[in-house]
Design a protein around this motif. Structure first.
Motif, PDB file in Angstrom:
ATOM      1  N   ALA A  88      -2.172  -8.470   7.559  1.00 15.15           N
ATOM      2  CA  ALA A  88      -3.288  -7.706   8.116  1.00 15.15           C
ATOM      3  C   ALA A  88      -3.690  -8.262   9.477  1.00 15.15           C
ATOM      4  N   SER A  89      -3.734  -9.582   9.581  1.00 16.70           N
ATOM      5  CA  SER A  89      -4.079 -10.212  10.853  1.00 16.70           C
ATOM      6  C   SER A  89      -3.016  -9.933  11.906  1.00 16.70           C
ATOM      7  N   ARG A  90      -1.769  -9.986  11.497  1.00 13.04           N
ATOM      8  CA  ARG A  90      -0.660  -9.785  12.433  1.00 13.04           C
ATOM      9  C   ARG A  90      -0.630  -8.354  12.989  1.00 13.04           C
ATOM     10  N   PHE A  91      -0.989  -7.383  12.156  1.00 15.81           N
ATOM     11  CA  PHE A  91      -0.933  -5.978  12.580  1.00 15.81           C
ATOM     12  C   PHE A  91      -2.289  -5.441  13.039  1.00 15.81           C
ATOM     13  N   GLY A  92      -3.271  -6.309  13.164  1.00 14.44           N
ATOM     14  CA  GLY A  92      -4.574  -5.863  13.641  1.00 14.44           C
ATOM     15  C   GLY A  92      -5.304  -4.964  12.667  1.00 14.44           C
ATOM     16  N   VAL A  93      -5.147  -5.258  11.384  1.00 15.01           N
ATOM     17  CA  VAL A  93      -5.771  -4.436  10.340  1.00 15.01           C
ATOM     18  C   VAL A  93      -7.186  -4.925  10.064  1.00 15.01           C
ATOM     19  N   THR A  94      -8.122  -3.994   9.960  1.00 12.89           N
ATOM     20  CA  THR A  94      -9.504  -4.317   9.619  1.00 12.89           C
ATOM     21  C   THR A  94      -9.749  -3.996   8.155  1.00 12.89           C
ATOM     22  N   LEU A  95     -10.340  -4.923   7.434  1.00 13.87           N
ATOM     23  CA  LEU A  95     -10.723  -4.682   6.047  1.00 13.87           C
ATOM     24  C   LEU A  95     -12.122  -4.065   6.044  1.00 13.87           C
ATOM     25  N   VAL A  96     -12.203  -2.858   5.527  1.00 16.19           N
ATOM     26  CA  VAL A  96     -13.484  -2.150   5.480  1.00 16.19           C
ATOM     27  C   VAL A  96     -13.941  -2.066   4.022  1.00 16.19           C
ATOM     28  N   VAL A 187      -7.038  11.076  11.351  1.00 13.78           N
ATOM     29  CA  VAL A 187      -6.926   9.970  10.409  1.00 13.78           C
ATOM     30  C   VAL A 187      -5.767  10.248   9.463  1.00 13.78           C
ATOM     31  N   ALA A 188      -4.885   9.275   9.298  1.00 11.51           N
ATOM     32  CA  ALA A 188      -3.760   9.395   8.374  1.00 11.51           C
ATOM     33  C   ALA A 188      -3.980   8.447   7.200  1.00 11.51           C
ATOM     34  N   TYR A 189      -3.936   8.989   5.992  1.00 12.65           N
ATOM     35  CA  TYR A 189      -4.109   8.184   4.783  1.00 12.65           C
ATOM     36  C   TYR A 189      -2.746   7.962   4.136  1.00 12.65           C
ATOM     37  N   LEU A 190      -2.393   6.688   3.943  1.00 14.47           N
ATOM     38  CA  LEU A 190      -1.085   6.328   3.394  1.00 14.47           C
ATOM     39  C   LEU A 190      -1.194   5.929   1.928  1.00 14.47           C
ATOM     40  N   ALA A 191      -0.054   5.990   1.233  1.00 12.76           N
ATOM     41  CA  ALA A 191       0.005   5.620  -0.185  1.00 12.76           C
ATOM     42  C   ALA A 191       0.554   4.213  -0.380  1.00 12.76           C
ATOM     43  N   GLY A 192       0.757   3.502   0.716  1.00 15.44           N
ATOM     44  CA  GLY A 192       1.217   2.109   0.671  1.00 15.44           C
ATOM     45  C   GLY A 192       0.521   1.331   1.771  1.00 15.44           C
ATOM     46  N   GLY A 193       0.894   0.077   1.950  1.00 13.74           N
ATOM     47  CA  GLY A 193       0.254  -0.755   2.958  1.00 13.74           C
ATOM     48  C   GLY A 193       0.413  -0.203   4.368  1.00 13.74           C
ATOM     49  N   VAL A 194      -0.610  -0.396   5.204  1.00 11.71           N
ATOM     50  CA  VAL A 194      -0.568   0.146   6.563  1.00 11.71           C
ATOM     51  C   VAL A 194       0.325  -0.674   7.495  1.00 11.71           C
ATOM     52  N   ASP A 195       0.886  -1.763   6.982  1.00 12.98           N
ATOM     53  CA  ASP A 195       1.841  -2.517   7.781  1.00 12.98           C
ATOM     54  C   ASP A 195       3.235  -1.907   7.698  1.00 12.98           C
ATOM     55  N   ARG A 196       3.435  -1.027   6.721  1.00  9.72           N
ATOM     56  CA  ARG A 196       4.732  -0.370   6.544  1.00  9.72           C
ATOM     57  C   ARG A 196       4.516   1.138   6.643  1.00  9.72           C
ATOM     58  N   PHE A 197       4.765   1.685   7.821  1.00 11.54           N
ATOM     59  CA  PHE A 197       4.544   3.119   8.009  1.00 11.54           C
ATOM     60  C   PHE A 197       5.497   3.930   7.142  1.00 11.54           C
ATOM     61  N   CYS A 221      -1.702  -4.765   2.633  1.00 13.42           N
ATOM     62  CA  CYS A 221      -0.442  -4.828   3.368  1.00 13.42           C
ATOM     63  C   CYS A 221       0.659  -5.333   2.443  1.00 13.42           C
ATOM     64  N   GLY A 222       1.834  -4.724   2.580  1.00 11.63           N
ATOM     65  CA  GLY A 222       2.972  -5.097   1.746  1.00 11.63           C
ATOM     66  C   GLY A 222       3.144  -4.226   0.523  1.00 11.63           C
ATOM     67  N   ALA A 223       2.124  -3.455   0.140  1.00 10.81           N
ATOM     68  CA  ALA A 223       2.221  -2.619  -1.063  1.00 10.81           C
ATOM     69  C   ALA A 223       3.103  -1.399  -0.793  1.00 10.81           C
ATOM     70  N   PRO A 224       4.101  -1.154  -1.632  1.00 10.14           N
ATOM     71  CA  PRO A 224       4.976   0.001  -1.420  1.00 10.14           C
ATOM     72  C   PRO A 224       4.341   1.288  -1.949  1.00 10.14           C
ATOM     73  N   PRO A 225       4.672   2.437  -1.356  1.00 11.12           N
ATOM     74  CA  PRO A 225       4.173   3.702  -1.891  1.00 11.12           C
ATOM     75  C   PRO A 225       4.917   4.075  -3.171  1.00 11.12           C
TER      76      PRO A 225
END
Length: 305
Positions: A88-96, A187-197, A221-225
């Motif tokens: 999350a830190s590496r990809f600039g992800v914010t935890l909301v 806004v795009a909602y994904l079914a897996g981690g946002v580090d893996r488009f 991050c890291g969770a597969p869809p």
């Protein structure tokens, strides 16, 4: 309270001082449970996230069922959670989380099925846009479906709407592209981690969305869809939108699942009709005929939703 849960909360908190204990607990819950776990959600709403983590890992506490523990405990790993936070830190992800000023309170309408946290790449403030319309539809879209999606999405952007969708091929991708091409927010909602488009073919599109909007997931991050996660992702699209519009969908399209969540939440649902001979529009016709969806043929009617 067991050593496992105490150690996890304290160890991660020592490494990530910027995160509150509640936020860390929500990271743990989103890591060890599948989206929409209602038993865990009920506990969180009753006793809070941190106490829920403690209850799950305390075999003597009867506030959690054996089934909940069996679902969560085998998936617990401090190393795995640390890895997700590093990514999350590496990809600039914010935890909301609900403590964050940009937590989208509309998702609270999901009750015990609400997400514990949202992992966001891009502008978190966009999650609170009041005028957000979800545009979803079939992956195997026709030229007709893509054309009407482009026109309506662009028209809604001109009226100040933010466009939400699921980043899939077909209708979803066209809705995002039309919003971007019109200089709008999406806004795009994904079914897996946002580090893996995902899908990987939309890597460039999702990169653009990060720059001009937000890419969001309730999974770390890291969770597969997975199939289940796609279906659960749809409830968040519906919950955090003021209305849901299905522009083209076959009889068994997954976008009908998003519409179903919207109906359950009391969100307005619109559907664009197609040729009666087109199997690609049989799902939208079904929404209009059987589920009370509003028939939508242009941008003005979409905005009325």
């Amino acid at each position: 309270m067991t050593d496992t849960s105490t150690t996890a909360l304290e160890t991660i908190h020592q490494q990530h001082h910027a995160l509150t204990v509640d936020a860390i607990a929500r990271v743990i819950l989103s890591s060890v449970l599948e989206p929409g776990d209602s038993e865990a959600g009920k506990l969180v709403n009753t006793i809070g996230a941190a106490e829920t983590v403690r209850v799950i890992f305390d075999a003597d506490d009867d506030r959690a069922s054996a089934q909940l523990r069996d679902r969560a405990r085998p998936r617990f790993s401090i190393g795995g959670i640390e890895q997700a936070l590093r990514a999350a830190s590496r990809f600039g992800v914010t935890l909301v989380t609900p403590e964050h000023p940009h937590w989208p309170t509309r998702v609270d309408d999901l009750g015990e099925n609400a997400p514990h946290a949202l992992w966001v790449r891009g502008n978190t403030e966009i999650l609170t846009d009041v005028k957000t319309t979800a545009i979803v539809g079939a992956r195997a879209a026709t030229g007709y479906g893509e054309h009407i999606t482009m026109e309506i999405a662009a028209g809604l952007v001109d009226r100040g709407h933010t466009i939400a969708s699921g980043a899939a091929y077909g209708i979803d991708g066209m809705a995002h592209r039309a919003a971007l091409a019109s200089g709008g927010r999406t806004v795009a909602y994904l079914a897996g981690g946002v580090d893996r488009f995902y899908p990987s073919g939309h890597d460039a599109l999702l990169t653009r969305i990060v720059e001009a909007g937000a890419v969001v997931s309730e999974l770390p991050c890291g969770a597969p869809p997975t199939k289940w996660r796609f279906l659960q992702r749809n409830r968040i699209i519906a919950a955090n939108s003021g209305a849901v519009l299905v522009t083209e969908a076959g009889f068994r399209s997954g976008s009908l699942n998003t519409a179903s969540h919207a109906v359950a939440l009391g969100r307005p649902v619109g559907a664009v009709p197609g040729p009666v001979t087109s199997a690609a529009s049989s799902g939208t016709h079904r929404l209009i005929r059987e589920h009370g969806a509003t028939l939508v043929t242009n941008t003005d009617e979409a905005a009325e939703l």
